[in-house]
Design a protein around this motif. Structure first.
Motif, PDB file in Angstrom:
ATOM      1  N   CYS A  27       0.812  -1.220   0.000  1.00 49.24           N
ATOM      2  CA  CYS A  27       0.000   0.000   0.000  1.00 49.24           C
ATOM      3  C   CYS A  27       0.841   1.263   0.000  1.00 49.24           C
ATOM      4  CB  CYS A  27      -0.967   0.002   1.174  1.00 49.24           C
ATOM      5  SG  CYS A  27      -2.331  -1.133   0.922  1.00 49.24           S
ATOM      6  N   GLY A  28       2.137   1.139   0.170  1.00 49.09           N
ATOM      7  CA  GLY A  28       3.002   2.299  -0.013  1.00 49.09           C
ATOM      8  C   GLY A  28       3.121   2.662  -1.492  1.00 49.09           C
ATOM      9  N   GLU A  29       2.813   1.705  -2.354  1.00 55.65           N
ATOM     10  CA  GLU A  29       2.775   1.971  -3.798  1.00 55.65           C
ATOM     11  C   GLU A  29       1.537   2.818  -4.042  1.00 55.65           C
ATOM     12  OE1 GLU A  29       2.422   1.503  -8.058  1.00 55.65           O
ATOM     13  OE2 GLU A  29       0.896   1.170  -6.583  1.00 55.65           O
ATOM     14  N   GLU A  30       1.684   3.892  -4.809  1.00 51.61           N
ATOM     15  CA  GLU A  30       0.620   4.896  -4.792  1.00 51.61           C
ATOM     16  C   GLU A  30      -0.720   4.405  -5.336  1.00 51.61           C
ATOM     17  OE1 GLU A  30       2.280   8.299  -6.673  1.00 51.61           O
ATOM     18  OE2 GLU A  30       2.316   7.422  -8.670  1.00 51.61           O
ATOM     19  N   THR A  31      -0.706   3.559  -6.360  1.00 54.65           N
ATOM     20  CA  THR A  31      -2.006   3.116  -6.880  1.00 54.65           C
ATOM     21  C   THR A  31      -2.688   2.165  -5.893  1.00 54.65           C
ATOM     22  OG1 THR A  31      -0.967   1.331  -8.124  1.00 54.65           O
ATOM     23  CG2 THR A  31      -1.327   3.373  -9.299  1.00 54.65           C
ATOM     24  N   ALA A  32      -1.879   1.350  -5.203  1.00 62.11           N
ATOM     25  CA  ALA A  32      -2.455   0.452  -4.193  1.00 62.11           C
ATOM     26  C   ALA A  32      -2.970   1.258  -3.013  1.00 62.11           C
ATOM     27  CB  ALA A  32      -1.408  -0.561  -3.736  1.00 62.11           C
ATOM     28  N   LEU A  33      -2.234   2.304  -2.680  1.00 60.29           N
ATOM     29  CA  LEU A  33      -2.654   3.189  -1.594  1.00 60.29           C
ATOM     30  C   LEU A  33      -4.026   3.790  -1.900  1.00 60.29           C
ATOM     31  CD1 LEU A  33      -0.368   5.731   0.174  1.00 60.29           C
ATOM     32  CD2 LEU A  33      -2.452   6.568  -0.820  1.00 60.29           C
ATOM     33  N   ILE A  34      -4.182   4.221  -3.134  1.00 58.50           N
ATOM     34  CA  ILE A  34      -5.465   4.804  -3.537  1.00 58.50           C
ATOM     35  C   ILE A  34      -6.573   3.768  -3.462  1.00 58.50           C
ATOM     36  CG2 ILE A  34      -6.720   5.664  -5.554  1.00 58.50           C
ATOM     37  CD1 ILE A  34      -4.157   7.209  -6.267  1.00 58.50           C
ATOM     38  N   PRO A  81       0.335   4.236 -16.872  1.00 57.02           N
ATOM     39  CA  PRO A  81      -0.681   5.246 -16.682  1.00 57.02           C
ATOM     40  C   PRO A  81      -2.100   4.655 -16.731  1.00 57.02           C
ATOM     41  CG  PRO A  81       0.261   5.326 -18.902  1.00 57.02           C
ATOM     42  CD  PRO A  81       1.031   4.301 -18.110  1.00 57.02           C
ATOM     43  N   PRO A  82      -3.101   5.420 -16.317  1.00 54.00           N
ATOM     44  CA  PRO A  82      -3.034   6.803 -15.857  1.00 54.00           C
ATOM     45  C   PRO A  82      -2.377   6.927 -14.482  1.00 54.00           C
ATOM     46  CG  PRO A  82      -5.238   5.912 -15.545  1.00 54.00           C
ATOM     47  CD  PRO A  82      -4.460   4.874 -16.277  1.00 54.00           C
ATOM     48  N   TYR A  83      -1.580   7.954 -14.348  1.00 53.53           N
ATOM     49  CA  TYR A  83      -0.941   8.224 -13.075  1.00 53.53           C
ATOM     50  C   TYR A  83      -1.949   8.892 -12.137  1.00 53.53           C
ATOM     51  CZ  TYR A  83       3.488   6.921 -15.085  1.00 53.53           C
ATOM     52  OH  TYR A  83       4.496   6.204 -15.658  1.00 53.53           O
ATOM     53  N   PRO A  84      -1.701   8.788 -10.829  1.00 53.22           N
ATOM     54  CA  PRO A  84      -2.652   9.403  -9.897  1.00 53.22           C
ATOM     55  C   PRO A  84      -2.844  10.898 -10.121  1.00 53.22           C
ATOM     56  CG  PRO A  84      -1.228   7.898  -8.719  1.00 53.22           C
ATOM     57  CD  PRO A  84      -0.712   7.971 -10.123  1.00 53.22           C
ATOM     58  N   VAL A  85      -1.848  11.592 -10.640  1.00 55.82           N
ATOM     59  CA  VAL A  85      -2.071  13.029 -10.876  1.00 55.82           C
ATOM     60  C   VAL A  85      -3.097  13.263 -11.979  1.00 55.82           C
ATOM     61  CG1 VAL A  85       0.059  14.029  -9.974  1.00 55.82           C
ATOM     62  CG2 VAL A  85       0.007  13.129 -12.295  1.00 55.82           C
ATOM     63  N   GLU A  86      -3.328  12.234 -12.806  1.00 59.76           N
ATOM     64  CA  GLU A  86      -4.396  12.380 -13.805  1.00 59.76           C
ATOM     65  C   GLU A  86      -5.707  11.830 -13.263  1.00 59.76           C
ATOM     66  OE1 GLU A  86      -2.845  10.635 -17.622  1.00 59.76           O
ATOM     67  OE2 GLU A  86      -1.135  10.300 -16.310  1.00 59.76           O
ATOM     68  N   ALA A  87      -5.653  10.593 -12.777  1.00 59.10           N
ATOM     69  CA  ALA A  87      -6.856   9.962 -12.235  1.00 59.10           C
ATOM     70  C   ALA A  87      -6.441   9.152 -11.017  1.00 59.10           C
ATOM     71  CB  ALA A  87      -7.493   9.049 -13.285  1.00 59.10           C
ATOM     72  N   GLY A  88      -6.703   9.708  -9.861  1.00 62.22           N
ATOM     73  CA  GLY A  88      -6.272   9.041  -8.632  1.00 62.22           C
ATOM     74  C   GLY A  88      -7.425   8.639  -7.766  1.00 62.22           C
ATOM     75  N   LEU A  89      -7.460   9.186  -6.560  1.00 66.39           N
ATOM     76  CA  LEU A  89      -8.494   8.819  -5.601  1.00 66.39           C
ATOM     77  C   LEU A  89      -9.870   9.161  -6.167  1.00 66.39           C
ATOM     78  CD1 LEU A  89      -8.911   7.752  -2.714  1.00 66.39           C
ATOM     79  CD2 LEU A  89      -8.771  10.103  -1.913  1.00 66.39           C
ATOM     80  N   PHE A  90     -10.767   8.199  -6.185  1.00 67.68           N
ATOM     81  CA  PHE A  90     -12.119   8.336  -6.752  1.00 67.68           C
ATOM     82  C   PHE A  90     -12.066   8.935  -8.160  1.00 67.68           C
ATOM     83  CE2 PHE A  90     -12.598   8.805  -2.082  1.00 67.68           C
ATOM     84  CZ  PHE A  90     -13.182   7.569  -1.866  1.00 67.68           C
ATOM     85  N   GLY A  91     -10.994   8.605  -8.887  1.00 64.20           N
ATOM     86  CA  GLY A  91     -10.872   9.063 -10.265  1.00 64.20           C
ATOM     87  C   GLY A  91     -10.442  10.505 -10.421  1.00 64.20           C
TER      88      GLY A  91
END
Lengths: 213, 651
Positions: B312-319, B333-343
């Motif tokens: 979960c330290g990996e950012e997509t798993a964290l999200i 991609p998509p990276y969290p800066v494009e589509a992260g938490l709740f998209g």
């Protein structure tokens, strides 16, 4: 918008942004894959079989996660790609209970097809065979699960989720011990499965079997 | 921003600062000695709470007035529990005492606070320059550090926002709120700040991607620190949470997010409590909430407790885990800066990255760039553990060599042993040999050497360590912590572990090394996320730099570090063993030590479980117990039937 891309020297037309793996498959180019389900986005990219090489990108990429763009040049049959695909398949076979004649998926099993296509023996050499306990998960009233046949492609739970909005199926455990489990606590919870069983239909390897009688 | 509004933030901050100064004056009104006790998790583990209680009891018993000041961690793990006593009436400067046990605490109350004798034999140093006691800054462990992020750690009470405010805290936020968000991103870009989470991605770039998007956005502080042996993030959160919150607030303002989260693992209960409290305090003082410092900028902050999965330290798993799903990475991609938490666009930064932000804005990008190297400006924080004299948290300028860090700052290898390897970057990092000691510590040099900065764990190994076994340990960790999604990581690492297990048991064959290397390459290339891609790193680097150790395990059944139990044996050198000394007999858990016909001792290798207790127990003046590898080289000492019978009769 339609774009043109080249796959293995063949010029193909496709809708911009569509899934590269699907485009290849639609055009008769075989790209090994297990976890891909058309129409169910985003792909989990879990099986790590659909590797291709894209010109301009250093390492092989999974084609199921690549949106098609104009001028893309794709190679599906390079040494690097095949090596990764063979490794992935050998890994899957090393945890697979290869007992084809007693498996109902015999002759229409995705692993058999892949092994034939990639010229890999069903008993991977050099890797030890590691099987899980218990061999059969019989908890569900209608569906029997064989963890040692499962390739964890997540097709079953994604399909179930897609159909019903929620799913009693889930991944359980961590690391190597990850398995698909059904979390239907009471027989009533599992009742809808009797009329659906979509998960059994999408399983590529016969890990889910309907209980009969 | 409305120009009429700008002075408002500053005015509000000044009001808060005045309130903080007032509180400080109240505390200082009574001129009593102050006892600072380092009480972060590490201090508590070393017994800081007992020490604190001992101080309280002793003070009450003797009727001495003194103020106990709970502070965070100073980073000197080898010296825990750390206590600084500031007793101006005694005529001495504030004194740093190390390893203050409850007994020592009572003694200090009696002799120092009551009678004015600071007990020179227990002093570590003085915290300010003076002509009586050596100043700690004269010691390399202190002077070679450059504390930018950890400056306030161990100085202020982490649970009191006013101490942070009084120390100049939140000034960077107030100033930031008066600037254009794009200018903040530009300033961070000019400072060249790179993400401290491991990969070293330019922070300003990440922020500008998110700033360019519209609509709801999130900023997340990633404090899901899970590397074995790494605890920088925990220490910062426990010692100076407000600096992280300030950095997070600045980040939120710069990218235009109105919600911020701190993702802390639930295994850090103290950090969770302190951060939660810090957020509450900041909210009640108007630093968070509807209008941050009266600027009109709205920011909510909350703590999210992770359940402790390393991945979960990996950012997509964290999200995914924050969204309520199983913490499994998804393809980027998509990276969290494009589509992260709740998209929605989401900026995820490490604790150290965010804690670097306020000092950058306070002192300017130029000042930040003056520390470190051109491509990796600023400081690096490492938790140096293992066989060094002074383990602990170290903040050094980027570009410092490994040799300086290990030998000068951390005092070299413990017990006068020689250096064998250093493992940098935890389970994703690499194992480097002595020839790399002059490598400068920065993002690019370490990657070039085959290791990586990682989150900042550093394990130093002496000649008594086995590189193969350490790699096996790290791989066992990643193998267990794999999310189970992708084939390479889930199954591939298991096969690697099987081979490493065979190696450490002496059951491997020659082809296994090649197999191991091939597996490692495939897993690195084929895995879905960062965890899988980097999991083979320890094995790949050690195969490159310590191949002879692997070969010794395979060909000779020999473990050069004498760590792999199946490959070693203990024996007692009869020339050194003393007649009649029974130290080893008493400590052996399996009764493997017997008396020989000459009344010396021998070890029954059949019974021995190789725990090494006898080696520890053997008095140093005899030093007769030896380890040997391969095991079959141990000299055979015959049991004496007569002595055996005697022993039996005695029993």
């Amino acid at each position: 918008m339609t774009v043109t891309l080249t796959v293995d020297g063949k010029a193909l037309q496709a809708e911009a942004g569509s899934n590269l793996l699907e485009v290849c498959l639609e055009n008769g180019i075989t790209v090994p894959n297990l976890c891909h389900l058309p129409g169910l986005e985003p792909p989990p990219a879990a099986c790590r079989l659909c590797f291709v090489e894209l010109e301009g990108i250093d390492a092989p990429v999974t084609s199921c996660t690549v949106p098609v763009s104009d001028g893309m040049v794709v190679h599906t049959d390079t040494d690097r790609v095949r090596r990764l695909q063979r490794s992935a398949l050998r890994f899957l076979l090393s945890v697979h209970d290869v007992d084809c004649k007693n498996c109902h998926a015999n002759h229409h099993c995705a692993l058999q097809d892949l092994a034939r296509f990639l010229k890999v023996g069903l008993k991977p050499r050099g890797l030890s065979i590691i099987l899980k306990e218990p061999e059969v998960d019989d908890d569900h009233p209608f569906i029997r699960h064989y963890p040692n046949r499962c390739v964890l492609c997540e097709r079953c739970l994604r399909t179930c989720h897609d159909r019903h909005g929620h799913s009693p199926l889930a991944l359980s455990g961590r690391g190597f011990d990850t398995v698909i489990r059904c979390f239907a606590d009471t027989p009533e919870d599992a009742q809808p499965c009797q009329s659906c069983a979509a998960c059994v239909d999408v399983c590529p390897v016969g890990a889910l079997v309907l209980k009969t009688g | 921003m409305d120009p009429n509004e700008t002075p408002q933030c500053r005015r509000n901050l000044e009001a808060l600062q005045a309130k903080a100064a007032e509180k400080r004056r109240e505390k200082e009104a009574a001129p009593v000695p102050v006892i600072h006790i380092g009480s972060a998790t590490c201090g508590i583990a070393a017994g800081a709470l007992d020490t604190r209680q001992a101080f309280q009891e002793a003070l009450a018993e003797r009727g001495i007035e003194a103020r106990i000041h709970t502070v965070g961690c100073v980073g000197h793990c080898y010296a825990e529990p750390v206590v600084i006593i500031d007793h101006p009436d005694s005529g001495f400067p504030p004194i740093f005492y190390h390893e203050v046990t409850p007994g020592k605490a009572r003694m200090l109350v009696k002799l120092f606070l009551e009678q004015g004798d600071p007990r020179f034999e227990h002093i570590y140093g003085a915290t300010i320059e003076n002509d009586m006691i050596p100043w700690v800054q004269e010691f390399p462990r202190f002077s070679m550090e450059h504390r930018l992020v950890m400056d306030r750690c161990g100085r202020i009470d982490p649970e009191d926002i006013f101490e942070y405010l009084d120390d100049g805290g939140y000034a960077a936020l107030a100033a930031a709120l008066e600037t254009e968000p794009s200018d903040i991103v530009a300033e961070i870009g000019a400072a060249g700040l790179r993400g401290r989470g491991g990969a070293g991605f330019p922070t300003a770039k990440k922020w500008s991607f998110a700033a360019a998007t519209d609509g709801e956005k999130f900023v997340i502080c990633n404090a899901d620190e899970g590397d074995p042996g790494a605890y920088m993030d925990r220490t910062i959160l426990e010692s100076n949470p407000h600096q992280v919150l300030e950095g997070l607030a600045i980040c939120a303002y710069a990218v235009g997010a109105s919600r911020a989260m701190v993702y802390v693992r639930a295994e850090y209960p103290l950090a969770v409590r302190i951060v939660t409290r810090a957020i509450e305090q900041a909210r009640s003082e108007g630093i968070l909430g509807e209008s941050v410092l009266g600027s009109g900028f709205r920011l909510d902050m909350e703590v999210f407790q992770g359940s402790g999965a390393f991945v979960c330290g990996e950012e997509t798993a964290l999200i995914r885990s924050m969204e309520g799903f199983r913490g499994m990475p998804v393809h980027r991609p998509p990276y969290p800066v494009e589509a992260g938490l709740f998209g929605r666009p989401t900026v995820i930064n490490n604790v150290k990255t965010l804690a670097s932000v306020p000092p950058i804005l306070e002192n300017g990008a130029e000042a930040y760039r003056s520390v470190g190297t051109a491509d990796s400006p600023g400081t690096a924080i490492f938790s140096v553990v293992g066989d060094v004299v002074h383990p602990g948290l170290v903040e050094i300028p980027m570009g410092t060599t490994l040799r300086t860090l290990i030998y000068d700052v951390c005092g070299g290898i413990a017990k006068k042993k020689s250096f064998r390897a250093v493992q940098i970057g935890g389970p994703s990092g690499g194992c480097l040999p002595e020839s790399f000691l002059d490598t400068p510590i920065d993002f690019d040099s370490l990657i070039e050497a085959g290791a990586m900065m990682g989150s900042g764990g550093m394990v130093v190994m002496s000649e008594d360590s086995c590189v193969v076994n350490v790699c096996r340990y790290f791989l066992e960790f990643t193998q267990k912590e794999s999310c189970g999604r992708c084939t390479f990581c889930r199954i591939g690492t298991r096969h690697m572990l099987e081979i490493l297990n065979r190696l450490t048991c002496g059951e491997a064959v020659e082809e296994d090394l090649e197999r191991l290397e091939n597996l490692a390459h495939d897993i690195r290339e084929g895995s879905l996320c960062g965890l899988g891609k980097t999991a083979p790193n320890p094995v790949l680097t050690s195969l490159r730099y310590f191949r002879e150790e692997y070969e010794a395990h395979v060909r000779e059944g020999r473990c050069p570090g004498m760590m792999c139990r199946p490959l070693i044996a203990y024996y007692i050198e009869l020339d050194k063993c003393a007649r009649g000394c029974d130290a080893c007999v008493g400590c052996c858990p399996t009764d493997a030590v017997f008396t020989t016909s000459t009344r010396k001792k021998g070890i029954d290798l059949e019974l021995c479980v190789k725990c090494g207790e006898c080696m520890v127990a053997c008095p140093p003046e005899y030093d007769a117990v030896r380890k040997i590898s391969p095991a079959h080289l141990a000299p055979v000492v015959e049991r004496s039937p007569k002595r055996d019978k005697e022993a039996k009769d005695k029993a």
